[in-house]
Design a protein around this motif. Structure first.
Motif, short mmCIF file in Angstrom:
data_model
loop_
_atom_site.label_atom_id
_atom_site.label_comp_id
_atom_site.label_asym_id
_atom_site.label_seq_id
_atom_site.Cartn_x
_atom_site.Cartn_y
_atom_site.Cartn_z
N ILE A 1 0.98 -0.97 0.05
CA ILE A 1 0.04 0.16 -0.01
C ILE A 1 0.81 1.39 0.16
O ILE A 1 1.76 1.36 1.00
CB ILE A 1 -0.99 -0.13 1.17
CG1 ILE A 1 -2.05 -1.30 1.34
CG2 ILE A 1 -1.90 1.28 1.34
CD1 ILE A 1 -2.58 -1.41 2.56
N PHE A 2 0.88 2.21 -0.97
CA PHE A 2 1.56 3.24 -1.01
C PHE A 2 0.75 4.46 -0.56
O PHE A 2 1.04 5.50 0.39
CB PHE A 2 1.95 3.75 -2.63
CG PHE A 2 2.73 2.42 -2.90
CD1 PHE A 2 3.93 2.48 -2.73
CD2 PHE A 2 2.44 1.57 -3.87
CE1 PHE A 2 4.85 1.54 -3.24
CE2 PHE A 2 3.15 0.53 -4.38
CZ PHE A 2 4.41 0.49 -4.03
N ASP A 3 -0.46 4.77 -0.96
CA ASP A 3 -1.52 5.57 -0.37
C ASP A 3 -2.76 5.03 -0.38
O ASP A 3 -3.01 4.10 -0.91
CB ASP A 3 -1.30 6.96 -0.80
CG ASP A 3 -1.60 6.91 -2.41
OD1 ASP A 3 -2.67 6.60 -2.77
OD2 ASP A 3 -0.86 7.93 -3.00
N ILE A 4 -3.88 5.89 -0.12
CA ILE A 4 -5.37 5.23 0.17
C ILE A 4 -5.95 4.80 -1.46
O ILE A 4 -6.66 3.86 -1.23
CB ILE A 4 -6.18 6.35 0.76
CG1 ILE A 4 -7.32 5.37 1.57
CG2 ILE A 4 -6.62 7.11 -0.28
CD1 ILE A 4 -7.47 6.39 2.82
N ASN A 5 -5.10 5.16 -2.21
CA ASN A 5 -5.87 4.80 -3.40
C ASN A 5 -4.96 4.21 -4.36
O ASN A 5 -5.15 3.85 -5.59
CB ASN A 5 -6.40 6.10 -4.43
CG ASN A 5 -7.49 6.98 -3.70
OD1 ASN A 5 -8.60 6.08 -3.27
ND2 ASN A 5 -7.37 8.10 -3.35
N ASN A 6 -3.85 3.75 -4.04
CA ASN A 6 -2.69 3.23 -4.66
C ASN A 6 -2.18 1.94 -3.81
O ASN A 6 -1.36 2.16 -3.11
CB ASN A 6 -1.78 4.23 -4.86
CG ASN A 6 -0.86 3.76 -6.01
OD1 ASN A 6 -0.69 2.61 -6.47
ND2 ASN A 6 0.09 4.63 -6.39
N ALA A 7 -2.79 0.87 -4.21
CA ALA A 7 -2.46 -0.52 -3.53
C ALA A 7 -1.92 -1.64 -4.64
O ALA A 7 -2.74 -1.60 -5.50
CB ALA A 7 -3.24 -0.99 -2.46
N VAL A 8 -1.12 -2.52 -4.48
CA VAL A 8 -0.67 -3.33 -5.33
C VAL A 8 -0.80 -4.72 -4.77
O VAL A 8 -0.17 -5.01 -3.70
CB VAL A 8 0.82 -3.11 -5.97
CG1 VAL A 8 1.25 -4.20 -7.01
CG2 VAL A 8 0.97 -1.65 -6.51
N PHE A 9 -1.31 -5.59 -5.43
CA PHE A 9 -1.29 -7.06 -4.87
C PHE A 9 0.06 -7.78 -5.17
O PHE A 9 0.52 -7.70 -6.17
CB PHE A 9 -2.68 -7.78 -5.70
CG PHE A 9 -2.45 -9.06 -5.12
CD1 PHE A 9 -3.34 -9.51 -4.15
CD2 PHE A 9 -2.08 -10.24 -5.80
CE1 PHE A 9 -3.46 -10.64 -3.52
CE2 PHE A 9 -2.41 -11.72 -5.49
CZ PHE A 9 -2.98 -11.65 -4.22
N VAL A 10 0.54 -8.17 -4.05
CA VAL A 10 1.73 -8.73 -4.08
C VAL A 10 1.80 -10.38 -3.50
O VAL A 10 2.94 -10.85 -3.47
CB VAL A 10 2.83 -8.20 -3.12
CG1 VAL A 10 2.94 -6.74 -3.57
CG2 VAL A 10 2.22 -7.99 -1.61
#
Lengths: 365, 289
Positions: free
Chosen positions: B40-49
């Motif tokens: 999670i980078f910020d509230i609207n920016n998350a990457v599935f890892v």
């Protein structure tokens, strides 16, 4: 193996007992002989269990001494007295198997393994525990648990005595008889002093050679079952032993006669001496078994009203009223049952005189 | 018996409970699961890892050290507190005023808030003004929990023993009181030694309370946070940094929510697994034969 002597023994659960009533055991001196099978009989709360715990050493008496073979053991703990006791409710060590339970007292005494195996198997055979020997004790039925409990008392054959505190309370009736027989066999085999506490006279008389009857913290009579039946030394013995108990009637003494409610009963002259007049607590007693029903009036018979007939199978119990006293009479099944009125006699031999509750023995002199 | 379903309205009665459990347990837990598989980078920016954070965490040396430390600590806590608690319970008077006095005294440490316990021992152990610290130094023992890792460990353990042995003692005391006197009488008659009485009568009867005691002490000690945090702050170095402190550093100090979430789940599973193992082992001992 020991003769157990109680000397001037008394016990109170209170710190400062003053009245006789404060004592659970009132001063008593008594001897249990080596090898005897004894029953300690009495109603609930008469001090039987207290006395047993004093003999085993679980309880220290307030006064007096306990001696095993003339050695004073009053201050010794149960393990130092080397005694076995079986309690009313089964105590099994439930984390162990039946075998380990039975072996426990022997292991504590550091018996060699071979001897432990032999003794445990022997007792398991006697008590018919062989099938459950390797089961855990907490999975047993109440009967089996009590047998295990008893078995732990019986495995040691070197004990001074084995004490039983109403051990068959939780056992099924059909097993009770069997286990009592077993105990008797074990007694005969090992010749160990056994004291068996019970409130059941039948149990006492089938197990014991001699019965000590306790009442209000005292042994009021010590004798064979027959003696207790035929010669009750105390009105309580008369009342407690027998079913129904002895007929006991409060009387006044007039010369050689006992008098109550206008009924005059002549007494054996040998019983009466001058001492009789001192007390005003005088009673006569006769067992229902010894009251005789006669067909016709005679010089020594009394006419009374029949108020009740109880049929108990092989015999009947009549309740008759003489004066204002109810008297129980036992008649056999083949005897004719009198209707409404009956003539009864009191054979002199069985008519007992009690002064201050204690039996007056025949005055031979 | 009629098994035909007339209507399904009864299911609505389950709804309140379902909602309650959802908000109190399922949703928070799933949030953690959600974090643990995303970067999670910020509230609207998350990457599935995927499982990356889990792999990361399991190979993180800081965490491995912390986990090892945690096991040693919990092991030591159980090894000291369980026997000591039983011993205290055995020595306590059984009735009278002394019994009440002992019970109240034992209960006191349990009533003190955890961070206060930390503070008490922080001061108690100080080499300059602390009662224990300055005493040890005055008798020639150079004690300093702030600089010596061994001393720090000793102090943390001692603090936990002081704080929690009472719990075991009280549990065992209640267990011992439940043993009928007839067992002790029978044991006396059977000539059992004091050890045999303990081994074959008292210990078996204490087993059920000990199961509870061991589980509680394991879980609590495995999740310990406030007391060592206040006492040593995890130091000197990271010698007394236990799992929850490492987790807090990661989640709040560094704001690495993904790895911290993965860590939390692993943490939770370890506690669950070890507790289950304890429970199974102890109850299995009973079911033999």
């Amino acid at each position: 193996m020991a003769e157990i002597k109680l000397e001037a023994l008394a016990h109170s659960y209170l710190d400062k007992p003053s009245k006789a009533h404060d004592y659970a055991i009132r001063a008593m001196t008594h001897t249990w002989e080596q090898g005897g099978a004894y029953a300690l009989l009495g109603p609930s709360g008469c001090g039987k269990s207290t006395l047993l715990n004093i003999i085993s050493g679980l309880l220290q008496p307030s006064e007096g001494k306990v001696k095993f073979n003339d050695k004073d053991v009053t201050g010794l703990q149960p393990d130092e007295r080397n005694i076995a006791q079986v309690f009313q409710f089964p105590v099994v060590y439930d984390s162990m198997t039946v075998f380990d339970n039975l072996a426990f007292p022997l292991r504590n005494l550091k018996y060699p393994k071979a001897k432990i195996d032999k003794k445990v198997n022997e007792i398991a055979d006697v008590l018919e525990l062989r099938d459950v020997l390797h089961r855990r004790a907490n999975n047993l039925t109440a009967d089996e648990k009590q047998k295990v409990s008893m078995g732990r008392g019986l495995v040691r054959d070197d004990v001074s005595a084995i004490l039983f505190d109403e051990p068959l309370t939780v056992i099924d009736p059909h097993l009770k008889w069997k286990l009592r027989r077993k105990l008797k066999q074990i007694h005969e085999k090992f010749n160990i002093t056994m004291v068996y506490v019970t409130h059941d006279q039948l149990e006492a008389s089938t197990f014991a050679d001699k019965i000590a009857l306790m009442y209000q913290g005292q042994i009021v009579q010590f004798g064979t079952p027959q003696e207790l039946f035929e010669q009750p030394a105390h009105t309580f013995v008369g009342y407690f032993i027998g079913s129904p108990g002895m007929n006991i009637i409060e009387v006044a003494i007039d010369q050689h006669n006992a008098v109550f409610d206008d009924v005059v009963i002549p007494l054996n002259a040998a019983l009466i001496d001058d001492g009789v007049t001192i007390s005003n607590n005088i009673k006569i007693g006769i067992r229902p078994e010894f009251v005789e029903v006669v067909d016709a009036a005679s010089a020594d018979s009394y006419l009374c009203d029949v108020v009740d007939v109880e049929n108990l199978g092989t015999y009947k119990i009549l309740t008759v009223v003489l004066g204002r006293q109810q008297i129980k009479v036992r008649i056999n099944e083949d005897q004719t049952v009198p209707i409404d009125k009956a003539h009864i006699t009191f054979p002199e031999k069985y008519l007992k005189l009690y002064i201050d509750e204690y039996l007056v023995k025949e005055n031979i002199a | 018996m009629n098994l035909k379903v007339h209507d399904n309205k009864a299911w609505f009665l389950v709804l309140p409970v379902l909602l309650l459990v959802a908000f109190s347990a399922i949703i928070p837990l799933m949030t953690v699961v959600n974090y643990s598989v995303q970067d999670i980078f910020d509230i609207n920016n998350a990457v599935f890892v995927g499982a990356e954070w889990y792999r990361d965490i399991l190979s993180n040396p800081r965490l491995q050290d912390s986990l090892l430390r945690q096991f040693v600590f919990s092991g030591a806590v159980l090894l000291i507190q369980i026997p000591l608690g039983i011993l205290v319970a055995l020595m306590m008077p059984t009735k009278g005023r002394m019994a009440s006095l002992c019970l109240v005294t034992l209960a006191i440490p349990l009533l003190i808030p955890w961070n206060v316990v930390g503070t008490i021992w922080q001061i108690f152990g100080r080499a300059d003004i602390g009662l224990m610290g300055s005493f040890l130094n005055s008798v020639g023992f150079e004690y300093n929990y702030a600089s010596n890792p061994t001393h720090a460990w000793f102090t943390v353990l001692l603090m936990d023993v002081w704080h929690w042995t009472s719990l075991i003692a009280l549990l065992c005391y209640s267990g011992l009181r439940a043993i009928p006197n007839a067992y002790y009488q029978a044991a006396k008659i059977d000539q059992a030694s004091a050890w045999a009485v303990f081994r074959y009568i008292q210990l078996p009867k204490l087993k059920s309370v000990l199961v509870i005691g061991v589980l509680l002490r394991f879980m609590d000690s495995f999740m310990i946070y406030a007391e060592p945090f206040v006492l040593t702050g995890g130091g000197p170095g990271s010698s007394t940094t236990f799992l929850s402190q490492t987790l807090v550093q990661m989640a709040i100090g560094q704001f690495d929510l993904g790895p911290a979430a993965a860590f939390s789940l692993i943490y939770f599973l370890i506690v669950l697994l070890v507790s289950w193992l304890f429970f199974k082992t102890i109850t299995h001992l009973d079911s033999k034969k």
